[in-house]
Design a protein around this motif. Structure first.
Motif, PDB file in Angstrom:
ATOM      1  N   VAL A  75       0.831  -1.209   0.000  1.00  0.00           N
ATOM      2  CA  VAL A  75       0.000   0.000   0.000  1.00  0.00           C
ATOM      3  C   VAL A  75       0.866   1.260   0.000  1.00  0.00           C
ATOM      4  CG1 VAL A  75      -1.728   1.306   1.291  1.00  0.00           C
ATOM      5  CG2 VAL A  75      -1.978  -1.155   1.047  1.00  0.00           C
ATOM      6  N   LYS A  76       1.924   1.273   0.829  1.00  0.00           N
ATOM      7  CA  LYS A  76       2.773   2.472   0.854  1.00  0.00           C
ATOM      8  C   LYS A  76       3.488   2.660  -0.482  1.00  0.00           C
ATOM      9  CE  LYS A  76       3.402   3.147   5.767  1.00  0.00           C
ATOM     10  NZ  LYS A  76       4.261   3.031   6.947  1.00  0.00           N
ATOM     11  N   THR A  77       3.957   1.542  -1.064  1.00  0.00           N
ATOM     12  CA  THR A  77       4.627   1.655  -2.364  1.00  0.00           C
ATOM     13  C   THR A  77       3.637   2.136  -3.422  1.00  0.00           C
ATOM     14  OG1 THR A  77       6.010  -0.186  -1.673  1.00  0.00           O
ATOM     15  CG2 THR A  77       6.148   0.449  -3.972  1.00  0.00           C
ATOM     16  N   SER A  78       2.395   1.649  -3.334  1.00  0.00           N
ATOM     17  CA  SER A  78       1.399   2.070  -4.330  1.00  0.00           C
ATOM     18  C   SER A  78       1.158   3.575  -4.251  1.00  0.00           C
ATOM     19  CB  SER A  78       0.099   1.291  -4.147  1.00  0.00           C
ATOM     20  OG  SER A  78      -0.658   1.803  -3.076  1.00  0.00           O
ATOM     21  N   LEU A  79       1.224   4.128  -3.037  1.00  0.00           N
ATOM     22  CA  LEU A  79       1.032   5.584  -2.899  1.00  0.00           C
ATOM     23  C   LEU A  79       2.165   6.349  -3.587  1.00  0.00           C
ATOM     24  CD1 LEU A  79      -0.133   5.771   0.832  1.00  0.00           C
ATOM     25  CD2 LEU A  79      -1.538   6.093  -1.207  1.00  0.00           C
TER      26      LEU A  79
END
Lengths: 133, 137
Positions: free
Chosen positions: B9-13
Motif C-alpha cells: 500500500v505504501k509503495t502504491s502511494l
C-alpha cells in the motif's frame, strides 16, 4: 464471500494473467523490429482485457460482496449471471473480432460489454444507500 | 494490517505520485514537442500496475477470506516475491520505456524483456496466492 463474487473475482484473475502476459509480450517486442506483429495487432484487446476483464470485473465482484444489503438480501441477484455472461461474451467477441479484423464481431462485443456495465449499475444503484434505508 | 500489505500500500502511494508526475511530463512532452521522450505509456503503467494493482494486491491480501487456520493468509512468501518482482519490473520499465531511441540497444532490449517477465512473474505469484483464498460462504 458470496458465490457470484467468487465467480467474478476468479474470472477477473484469468483476464489479469492472460492480459498481462500479452502486455509483457508487447513490452518485450519494443526492443525488437517486430512491433507490427501479432501482439501489436491485438493491442486493443490487451487494453479491454485489463480494464474491463480484470479491473472492472474484480471491482464488480467486490462491490456485490461489500455494498450495503437489504436486511438479508443483496437485491436483484438474478441480474448477476446476466452481467457475467454479457461481459465475458462481449470480451470474447471483441478478442475474436480484433484478431480477424472484423468490425462486425468487435463492435457487437463492445456493445455487450457496455450492456453488462448498465445491468451491473442497475443492480448496484439501490444498494448505494444510507444505513438502515 | 500485515507487513506485506503495508509494503504494497505504501509503495502504491509512491507510484500514484510518480504516475501523476509522468502524466504531467507526457503532457509537456506533447506540448513542447520534446523529441526522444515519450512517457505516456510509462505513466499509464505506473498508474495501473504501480498504483492500482499494488493497492488491490495489498488490500486483497489483508481482507480476503482466510486460507486455513495454520496459514490464514496463504503463502506469504509468494506475496514478497510478487512485491520484489513487480517493482523491479516497473523500475526497469521506467528507465527505458520513455526513451524510444534506446529501445534497440542491446542492454535496453534485455531490460525491456526483463521488465515484462518480472512484472508477469510477480503478478502470477500474487494471483496464485489470492486465488487460493477465494471461498464461497
Amino acid at each position: 464471500m458470496p458465490r457470484w463474487s467468487a465467480i467474478f473475482i476468479a474470472t477477473s484473475f484469468v483476464y489479469l494473467v492472460l492480459g498481462s502476459a500479452w502486455g509483457a509480450w508487447l513490452l518485450a517486442t519494443k526492443g525488437t523490429t517486430h512491433m507490427a506483429g501479432l501482439p501489436w495487432s491485438l493491442r486493443a484487446w490487451h487494453v479491454h482485457a485489463m480494464l474491463m476483464g480484470w479491473l472492472t470485473q474484480f471491482i464488480w465482484g467486490i462491490g456485490f460482496w461489500a455494498f450495503p444489503r437489504f436486511r438479508t438480501s443483496r437485491g436483484s441477484v438474478y441480474l448477476l449471471p446476466w452481467v457475467w455472461g454479457l461481459l465475458n461474451l462481449g470480451l470474447l467477441l471483441s478478442l475474436v473480432g480484433t484478431a480477424v479484423r472484423s468490425l462486425s464481431l468487435r463492435f457487437p462485443g463492445l456493445v455487450l460489454v457496455a450492456l453488462a456495465a448498465a445491468v451491473f449499475a442497475w443492480h448496484a444503484w439501490p444498494r448505494i444507500k444510507p444505513p438502515g434505508a | 494490517m500485515p507487513f506485506s500489505t503495508r509494503l504494497f500500500v505504501k509503495t502504491s502511494l509512491v507510484y500514484a505520485v510518480l504516475a501523476a508526475v509522468f502524466f504531467a511530463l507526457a503532457d509537456a512532452a506533447s506540448f513542447f514537442h520534446w523529441r526522444g521522450f515519450s512517457p505516456y505509456q510509462t505513466a499509464l503503467h505506473l498508474f495501473l500496475v504501480g498504483w492500482v494493482l499494488q493497492l488491490i494486491f495489498g488490500i486483497g491480501h489483508w481482507m480476503f477470506p482466510k486460507y486455513s487456520r495454520e496459514r490464514p493468509r496463504g503463502y506469504e512468501g509468494l506475496m514478497y516475491f510478487a512485491y520484489v518482482a513487480l517493482n523491479l519490473g516497473l523500475v526497469a520499465r521506467l528507465v527505458v520505456e520513455p526513451f524510444p531511441g534506446l529501445w534497440l540497444q542491446s542492454w535496453s532490449r534485455g531490460l525491456l524483456l526483463f521488465s515484462g517477465l518480472a512484472q508477469w512473474a510477480g503478478l502470477l505469484a500474487a494471483v496464485f496466492n489470492l486465488a487460493l483464498r477465494i471461498k464461497v460462504r
